[in-house]
Write an enzyme that holds these catalytic residues in place. Structure first.
Site, PDB file in Angstrom:
ATOM      1  N   GLY A  26       2.947   2.516  -3.574  1.00 50.80           N
ATOM      2  CA  GLY A  26       2.288   2.912  -4.808  1.00 50.80           C
ATOM      3  C   GLY A  26       3.145   2.488  -5.979  1.00 50.80           C
ATOM      4  O   GLY A  26       4.008   3.238  -6.424  1.00 50.80           O
ATOM      5  N   ASP A  43      -3.276   1.253  -2.789  1.00 56.29           N
ATOM      6  CA  ASP A  43      -2.823   2.037  -3.937  1.00 56.29           C
ATOM      7  C   ASP A  43      -3.998   2.595  -4.744  1.00 56.29           C
ATOM      8  O   ASP A  43      -3.810   3.476  -5.584  1.00 56.29           O
ATOM      9  CB  ASP A  43      -1.971   1.171  -4.880  1.00 56.29           C
ATOM     10  CG  ASP A  43      -0.681   0.697  -4.238  1.00 56.29           C
ATOM     11  OD1 ASP A  43      -0.356   1.179  -3.133  1.00 56.29           O
ATOM     12  OD2 ASP A  43      -0.012  -0.168  -4.827  1.00 56.29           O
ATOM     13  N   ARG A 103      -0.663   0.634   6.119  1.00 52.66           N
ATOM     14  CA  ARG A 103      -1.794  -0.304   6.106  1.00 52.66           C
ATOM     15  C   ARG A 103      -2.010  -0.956   7.468  1.00 52.66           C
ATOM     16  O   ARG A 103      -2.835  -1.853   7.605  1.00 52.66           O
ATOM     17  CB  ARG A 103      -1.586  -1.378   5.042  1.00 52.66           C
ATOM     18  CG  ARG A 103      -0.346  -2.225   5.245  1.00 52.66           C
ATOM     19  CD  ARG A 103      -0.337  -3.526   4.424  1.00 52.66           C
ATOM     20  NE  ARG A 103      -0.918  -3.441   3.134  1.00 52.66           N
ATOM     21  CZ  ARG A 103      -0.261  -3.666   1.977  1.00 52.66           C
ATOM     22  NH1 ARG A 103       1.035  -3.935   2.002  1.00 52.66           N
ATOM     23  NH2 ARG A 103      -0.894  -3.607   0.841  1.00 52.66           N
ATOM     24  N   THR A 138      -7.319  -2.177  -2.160  1.00 51.85           N
ATOM     25  CA  THR A 138      -5.878  -1.935  -2.251  1.00 51.85           C
ATOM     26  C   THR A 138      -5.601  -0.523  -1.803  1.00 51.85           C
ATOM     27  O   THR A 138      -6.324   0.414  -2.174  1.00 51.85           O
ATOM     28  CB  THR A 138      -5.328  -2.130  -3.682  1.00 51.85           C
ATOM     29  OG1 THR A 138      -3.998  -1.591  -3.744  1.00 51.85           O
ATOM     30  CG2 THR A 138      -6.166  -1.429  -4.718  1.00 51.85           C
ATOM     31  N   GLY A 192      -2.227  -7.926  -0.424  1.00 47.87           N
ATOM     32  CA  GLY A 192      -1.834  -7.227   0.790  1.00 47.87           C
ATOM     33  C   GLY A 192      -3.031  -6.911   1.665  1.00 47.87           C
ATOM     34  O   GLY A 192      -4.125  -6.633   1.177  1.00 47.87           O
TER      35      GLY A 192
END
Length: 365
Positions: A181, A138, A285, A136, A10
């Site tokens: 998440g 997350d 994001r 990331t 991502g």
């Protein structure tokens, strides 16, 4: 010396500052830099007998085409989620190595999350020079305290939650805000704490409705404005449910509704309160990186090139206890990074807890 760069998984804000930093640091040393499009997919799409495929899937990086990209979100190299070992037709690692050899790429810098960096570790195990950069939103790559993209995702989430309060208060409802998440609830935990929401459900602790719903009911009733806010990680589940698998699928490919919807439905059914349901999803994001992700992106890029210059390959960049460092590239294969629930979360209150502050790193984990 010629180095290659790719971004996989991502997109997150902070990738472009890192790409710019790698490029400029390499050019200052007189090296050539080539960027591969769409992560590992770009290398698989190159046919060495067809020069047009090389042009379509790679391009030289110079000062002009990285000028100003640090102010942009996403990645100018584009991205994909792909491991060359698991494609139709079998393992294509040899193809990747042949392409890199044919194009004269002496070392690779790979920017990605768990999936992208697993293949980076595989190449390193075969002796190919690789330095990997964890990214990331997350923040769940094992081996580093921080991944590029995390700070911006938290900042975006806090801003959105704060704005959503006006609608939630106006309608006197309970807001349910679902954040990305899958395996780790760090983004939800920190965003919920900074936005001072009423309750937060994280991926690591199933939500017991018999405990959670009375708390939300009391939160709403005790608030003079008559509303409450709940934040939940997308990977969370209700007590008694099997934790959702396959959350890497796109939203349209999933068979079941998300945890935010299920919680909102239970709140309305069992408490009678109306809800405001908001999945922030890709907005977390989207857009330009914040100051911290620019800073980490620049620093990681410079460090990656320094390691290549010193021939210290097979490393993954990391932040540990507030300091820049690096660890073996396969570190992420040997553990799972999740919230330290006992230290940072109250299971019964569904809230962050700060049991100890002195000596903790800036992000409190």
């Amino acid at each position: 010396m010629r180095i290659g760069i790719l971004t996989g998984g991502g997109d997150v804000p902070g990738l472009n500052p890192c790409i710019r930093s790698i490029t400029l640091s390499a050019l200052d040393r007189g090296w050539d830099v080539v960027g591969f499009r769409r992560g590992w997919q770009g290398l698989l799409d190159i046919d060495l007998d067809d020069p047009a495929t090389i042009a379509a899937n790679s391009f030289g990086l110079g000062r002009e085409n990285v000028r100003g990209i640090d102010r942009q979100g996403g990645t100018i190299l584009h991205t994909s989620r792909l491991d060359p070992r698991t494609v139709d037709g079998g393992d294509r690692t040899d193809h990747v190595l042949n392409v890199l050899d044919h194009m004269g790429v002496d070392a690779m810098v790979t920017l990605g999350g768990d999936g992208t960096l697993r293949f980076s570790a595989h190449l390193a195990s075969l002796g190919y020079p690789v330095v990997s950069v964890p990214k990331t939103m997350d923040n769940d790559v094992f081996g580093t305290d921080y991944c590029i993209g995390f700070a911006t995702a938290v900042s975006r989430s806090v801003e959105a939650i704060s704005r959503l309060r006006t609608t939630t208060e106006s309608h006197e409802r309970i807001a349910v805000v679902e954040l990305f998440g899958r395996r780790s609830g760090e983004t939800a935990l920190l965003a919920g704490f900074l936005a001072q929401v009423d309750r937060t459900v994280i991926s690591e602790v199933p939500a017991d409705l018999d405990k959670l719903l009375p708390l939300l009911d009391e939160d709403k009733r005790s608030n003079p404005a008559n509303y409450a806010v709940l934040v939940v990680s997308e990977g969370a589940c209700l007590a008694g449910e099997r934790q959702e698998q396959g959350l890497s699928k796109s939203a349209t490919a999933r068979e079941d509704v998300g945890i935010g919807f299920r919680l909102a439905r239970q709140i309305e059914t069992r408490t009678g309160h109306g809800t405001v349901l908001q999945e922030l999803a890709y907005l977390m994001r989207a857009g330009e990186p914040d100051a911290l992700d620019r800073m980490v992106g620049f620093a990681f890029g410079g460090l990656a090139v320094q390691l290549i210059e010193e021939k210290r390959h097979g490393r993954m960049l990391a932040l540990k206890n507030g300091a820049y460092t690096h660890v073996p590239v396969d570190t992420l294969l040997h553990g799972t990074k999740i919230v330290d629930v006992d230290a940072l979360y109250d299971r019964d209150a569904y809230r962050a807890k700060l049991a100890k502050i002195e000596g903790m790193p800036m992000f409190l984990y």
